[in-house]
Design a protein around this motif. Sequence first.
Motif, mmCIF file in Angstrom:
data_model
loop_
_atom_site.group_PDB
_atom_site.id
_atom_site.type_symbol
_atom_site.label_atom_id
_atom_site.label_comp_id
_atom_site.label_asym_id
_atom_site.label_seq_id
_atom_site.Cartn_x
_atom_site.Cartn_y
_atom_site.Cartn_z
ATOM 1 N N CYS A 255 2.770 73.630 -52.622
ATOM 2 C CA CYS A 255 3.566 72.770 -51.734
ATOM 3 C C CYS A 255 5.053 72.809 -52.105
ATOM 4 N N PRO B 48 1.477 64.474 -48.879
ATOM 5 C CA PRO B 48 0.804 65.779 -48.891
ATOM 6 C C PRO B 48 0.732 66.355 -47.472
ATOM 7 N N PRO B 49 0.616 67.665 -47.358
ATOM 8 C CA PRO B 49 0.585 68.276 -46.019
ATOM 9 C C PRO B 49 -0.524 67.681 -45.159
ATOM 10 N N LYS B 50 -0.249 67.603 -43.876
ATOM 11 C CA LYS B 50 -1.230 67.069 -42.932
ATOM 12 C C LYS B 50 -1.665 68.124 -41.925
ATOM 13 N N LYS B 51 -1.337 69.373 -42.224
ATOM 14 C CA LYS B 51 -1.794 70.482 -41.384
ATOM 15 C C LYS B 51 -2.300 71.572 -42.326
ATOM 16 N N SER B 52 -3.131 72.465 -41.807
ATOM 17 C CA SER B 52 -3.719 73.489 -42.677
ATOM 18 C C SER B 52 -2.856 74.734 -42.773
ATOM 19 N N THR B 53 -1.573 74.573 -42.653
ATOM 20 C CA THR B 53 -0.627 75.644 -42.948
ATOM 21 C C THR B 53 0.614 74.991 -43.535
ATOM 22 N N LEU B 54 1.301 75.724 -44.398
ATOM 23 C CA LEU B 54 2.515 75.160 -44.999
ATOM 24 C C LEU B 54 3.775 75.586 -44.246
ATOM 25 N N GLU C 249 -3.262 81.938 -41.446
ATOM 26 C CA GLU C 249 -2.428 80.735 -41.263
ATOM 27 C C GLU C 249 -0.932 81.059 -41.241
ATOM 28 N N PHE D 220 0.329 81.072 -37.686
ATOM 29 C CA PHE D 220 0.207 79.863 -36.859
ATOM 30 C C PHE D 220 1.603 79.478 -36.364
ATOM 31 N N GLY E 162 -7.111 78.441 -45.117
ATOM 32 C CA GLY E 162 -6.895 77.008 -44.924
ATOM 33 C C GLY E 162 -7.955 76.270 -44.130
ATOM 34 N N ALA E 163 -9.039 76.929 -43.782
ATOM 35 C CA ALA E 163 -10.017 76.265 -42.895
ATOM 36 C C ALA E 163 -10.786 75.161 -43.596
ATOM 37 N N PHE F 7 -7.970 67.866 -39.218
ATOM 38 C CA PHE F 7 -7.239 68.856 -38.425
ATOM 39 C C PHE F 7 -8.005 70.165 -38.237
ATOM 40 N N HIS G 255 -7.072 73.659 -36.207
ATOM 41 C CA HIS G 255 -7.094 74.914 -36.972
ATOM 42 C C HIS G 255 -7.911 75.974 -36.220
ATOM 43 N N GLU H 142 -7.158 63.320 -44.248
ATOM 44 C CA GLU H 142 -5.919 63.718 -43.589
ATOM 45 C C GLU H 142 -5.026 64.602 -44.463
ATOM 46 N N ALA H 143 -5.486 64.957 -45.665
ATOM 47 C CA ALA H 143 -4.610 65.707 -46.582
ATOM 48 C C ALA H 143 -5.077 67.148 -46.761
ATOM 49 N N TYR H 144 -4.107 68.060 -46.764
ATOM 50 C CA TYR H 144 -4.375 69.483 -47.015
ATOM 51 C C TYR H 144 -3.825 69.820 -48.402
ATOM 52 N N ALA I 145 -3.749 72.868 -49.945
ATOM 53 C CA ALA I 145 -3.150 74.203 -50.066
ATOM 54 C C ALA I 145 -3.688 74.985 -51.252
#
Lengths: 254, 281
Positions: free
Chosen positions: A47, A79-85, B37, B40, B65-66, B74, B78, B105-107, B109
Amino acid sequence: MNPLADYFNGFSNYLKLGSDDTLADFLETESDARFMSIYRNGFFKSCQSALKANFPSVLNLLGDEYFSQIARVYVQNYPPKKSTLIGYGEDNFTEFLSETITDLPYLKNFALLDLYWLKSLNSKESTVWDSESVTQMASENVDLSQVPVSLVASSYIVTTDYPVLSTWALLKQGDGLTKHIKLAQEEESILIWRCSGEVRVRVLDKLDLVLLQSLATGTKLETATLNALEIDKNFDISEYFSELLQNRLLTLQV
Amino acid sequence: MNATPLKGLAGINLKPQHYDEALNLTDPTYWFEVHTENYFVEGGPRLDYLRKLSQRFPLSFHGVGASLGNTSDFFPEHLNQVSQLVKEFNPALVSEHATWSAHQEAYFADLLPLPKTKLALDQLCDGIDRYQNAIGRSILIENPSNYLDFTSELDEPDFLMEAVNRTGCGLLVDVNNLYISHRNCGLDIINYLSNIDAKVVGEVHIAGFSYDEKFTDSLLIDSHGAPVDNEVWRYLALALESFGAVPVLLERDDNIPSFADLRAERDIAQTLLNSISSEVI
């Protein structure tokens, strides 16, 4: 009781907070629990690296060590809230910087330009209204002044509260500053857009701003011209129109 | 799994700094893998390069990231993004990981370990099913790198093979991950390979590892930041003996060297594949 849910809850707490009492229940006895730190380090490192990539001018302004410290606090809180940074930090990193580093009041403006540069780079393609199409329409006797147009999707008009663009451009390239930044608080409006795969920026004067803001909302060239004439009664749309076409800034509204 | 796409060919995972050199490559045996990803995005040069590259070389989409083992809030979005990319590019291979990366709600990484339990298996299979249904084709799932042992009811190969049998997916066997798990947790690689059905293996990964700063050589990190270790090359040869000439992918995500250096490493894998192919013939 769902042990799997407990596992994910415990692991997530560990990643965010650095400790969790329940996690030991899921480790084999011979495992070295200290190795758990690899996961937490990996989470923060990924991150932090994303924030460095997404906000290069802020990174160069603050230096790697200070930026990393600030970024770590941000990651912990948001923390990120999507599955990509890609775009990580777009929600509130500028506000966070502003609240966290109060002795650099212009800092959030650098972050803002980094953010919109990235948005522009990755924004969707628009069908550009180019010179060829204009010539074709003119040959068909289309009244160009009445054609509804707007700016391409990659264009953003950003207003900063300090005139930071030239310093931002240096920092974004990774060039070090040779002197301390001294900026008087004064608004600066900047157009950021993508042209032929490359993001471009330019400072807007009052006339540019009025004209481009009308175009951004979608309007006829005639209306945009009338708005510009209120700023400069000698304004000539033909030269300006040619420049807009060259910079691939216009798209026809459908 | 049916016929193996890219059989007998070695590829490289593509980084943006090598886009131009990759496009200038004339060797038709190459293929490229990208992290799904990273694409995206709605538009721009990144997608443009991928479009140009896809005209010249086969592509593989490798998702990171799935969070198949613990699908998040999310996950639907995705899947939507992956589906659009798969539809546009029709890659030769699509793969993901038998791990988790997100909770609620947290990713996070990172590719985090699943406990090898029946509950976790159910959840992983659900994630794989949803992924495969969304993109309309089967995927490969990759074995994790292990840093410590979590409670388990199944051995890792049995866990993965059960996921394959239930969902119809295939396996991506990462030899570097096996070596890291061997060094960190004592995993028996030979036994592991013998418990994998060669017919379901659709791809093999190789990469370099690093040593943890604090724990040094008692903890190997899956950094993808160094050349492939000699031991990993040795295990790659053994894996190919077991699985046949499945496609091999050289991963490098950190300390990125020149494209020429990567090609030289990739060519070692191609030579190994050629020797396997000629033995089969």
